[in-house]
Design a protein around this motif. Structure first.
Motif, PDB file in Angstrom:
ATOM      1  N   ASN A 100      38.890  48.030  30.342  1.00 10.76           N
ATOM      2  CA  ASN A 100      38.313  47.120  31.528  1.00 10.76           C
ATOM      3  C   ASN A 100      38.655  45.340  31.083  1.00 10.76           C
ATOM      4  OD1 ASN A 100      37.896  49.104  33.226  1.00 10.76           O
ATOM      5  ND2 ASN A 100      35.836  49.496  32.368  1.00 10.76           N
ATOM      6  N   ARG A 101      38.893  45.191  30.032  1.00 11.23           N
ATOM      7  CA  ARG A 101      39.324  43.927  29.638  1.00 11.23           C
ATOM      8  C   ARG A 101      40.518  43.309  29.590  1.00 11.23           C
ATOM      9  NH1 ARG A 101      36.827  44.619  23.972  1.00 11.23           N
ATOM     10  NH2 ARG A 101      35.129  46.228  24.668  1.00 11.23           N
ATOM     11  N   GLY A 102      40.759  42.234  29.661  1.00 11.12           N
ATOM     12  CA  GLY A 102      42.324  41.591  29.645  1.00 11.12           C
ATOM     13  C   GLY A 102      42.969  41.297  30.933  1.00 11.12           C
ATOM     14  N   VAL A 141      42.589  43.140  35.133  1.00 11.30           N
ATOM     15  CA  VAL A 141      42.276  42.151  36.254  1.00 11.30           C
ATOM     16  C   VAL A 141      43.323  42.607  37.326  1.00 11.30           C
ATOM     17  CG1 VAL A 141      42.148  39.896  37.447  1.00 11.30           C
ATOM     18  CG2 VAL A 141      40.954  40.279  34.946  1.00 11.30           C
ATOM     19  N   TYR A 142      44.646  42.474  37.186  1.00  7.07           N
ATOM     20  CA  TYR A 142      45.573  42.938  38.119  1.00  7.07           C
ATOM     21  C   TYR A 142      45.413  44.230  38.619  1.00  7.07           C
ATOM     22  CZ  TYR A 142      48.089  38.635  36.364  1.00  7.07           C
ATOM     23  OH  TYR A 142      48.518  37.488  35.984  1.00  7.07           O
ATOM     24  N   GLY A 179      44.469  47.622  43.236  1.00  4.81           N
ATOM     25  CA  GLY A 179      43.819  48.946  43.611  1.00  4.81           C
ATOM     26  C   GLY A 179      42.648  48.737  44.540  1.00  4.81           C
ATOM     27  N   TRP A 180      42.229  47.703  44.874  1.00  6.99           N
ATOM     28  CA  TRP A 180      41.120  47.330  45.758  1.00  6.99           C
ATOM     29  C   TRP A 180      41.380  48.026  47.054  1.00  6.99           C
ATOM     30  CZ3 TRP A 180      39.893  44.329  49.941  1.00  6.99           C
ATOM     31  CH2 TRP A 180      38.579  44.387  50.501  1.00  6.99           C
ATOM     32  N   PRO A 181      42.423  47.596  47.739  1.00  7.82           N
ATOM     33  CA  PRO A 181      42.803  47.830  49.252  1.00  7.82           C
ATOM     34  C   PRO A 181      42.839  49.566  49.094  1.00  7.82           C
ATOM     35  CG  PRO A 181      44.387  46.195  48.487  1.00  7.82           C
ATOM     36  CD  PRO A 181      43.582  46.554  47.114  1.00  7.82           C
ATOM     37  N   LEU A 182      43.297  49.874  48.279  1.00  5.86           N
ATOM     38  CA  LEU A 182      43.448  51.833  48.069  1.00  5.86           C
ATOM     39  C   LEU A 182      41.944  52.443  47.758  1.00  5.86           C
ATOM     40  CD1 LEU A 182      46.790  51.707  46.491  1.00  5.86           C
ATOM     41  CD2 LEU A 182      46.425  51.705  48.805  1.00  5.86           C
TER      42      LEU A 182
END
Length: 199
Positions: free
Chosen positions: A6-8, A12-13, A18-21
């Motif tokens: 969960n780092r790097g 973040v990308y 992935g947020w909209p899905l």
């Protein structure tokens, strides 16, 4: 195989894309945001870029003027100085008395049309008709085979039909079918522009 953490930057990308899905609500929110963004860019960009200048078209003789629409966008409006209607209506030709020269040309043409002795070539037969036929109609006459013409002589006088200042219909009897000949006035004089078998 690489271990995902969960780092790097990659993480973040991955979270942003992935947020909209993640749910239907996130997807609808993203689509609404993109629609608002595209609309805002469509309104702002023309104001930033500037309005086009009015131009004259050298080929069509029309000019284009620019008017402002309620949204503030510049819209070209074509204008023209060409007339939209005929200045004067086309005149219908009126019937006239048959022209004597036109009748003589029709009679001479019919005499040349029936003159096809055995052994005459298409070129020789067409040469007889050429001085009495329009230039436009000669290619049509060149397709006729004189051996197929069923008449050998003119059997009567020309009968004038519909007559106008620049054209005349003439019917000429032969020992075969009657000829319906159209004679027109040209720069070179009266010439045959069409023929058919009359009933």
């Amino acid at each position: 195989m690489p271990i995902r953490t969960n780092r790097g930057r990659t993480a973040v990308y991955r979270r942003l894309w992935g947020w909209p899905l993640r749910s239907p609500r996130h997807l609808m929110g993203t689509l609404v945001f993109l629609a608002i963004l595209v609309t805002a860019l469509g309104v702002v960009l023309p104001k930033v870029v500037g309005k086009p200048q009015a131009k004259a078209s050298p080929t069509t003789g029309t000019t284009t003027s620019v008017t402002a629409t309620p949204s503030g966008l510049a819209a070209p409006v074509p204008t023209s100085n060409l007339p939209t209607r005929l200045a004067t209506p086309l005149a219908t030709p009126t019937p006239t008395t048959p022209n004597g020269d036109a009748i003589r040309v029709a009679k001479a043409w019919a005499a040349a049309w029936v003159n096809h002795p055995a052994g005459i070539t298409s070129e020789q037969w067409l040469a007889q008709l050429k001085p009495l036929t329009t230039e436009e109609y000669l290619p049509v006459m060149s397709t006729v085979d004189p051996a197929n013409i069923p008449a050998t002589k003119v059997t009567g006088e020309p009968v004038p039909g519909t007559s106008y200042p620049k054209s005349l219909q003439v019917t000429i009897p032969t020992d075969g079918p009657k000829l319906a000949i159209t004679v027109v006035s040209t720069n070179a004089g009266w010439r045959v522009a069409d023929y058919d078998q009359a009933s």
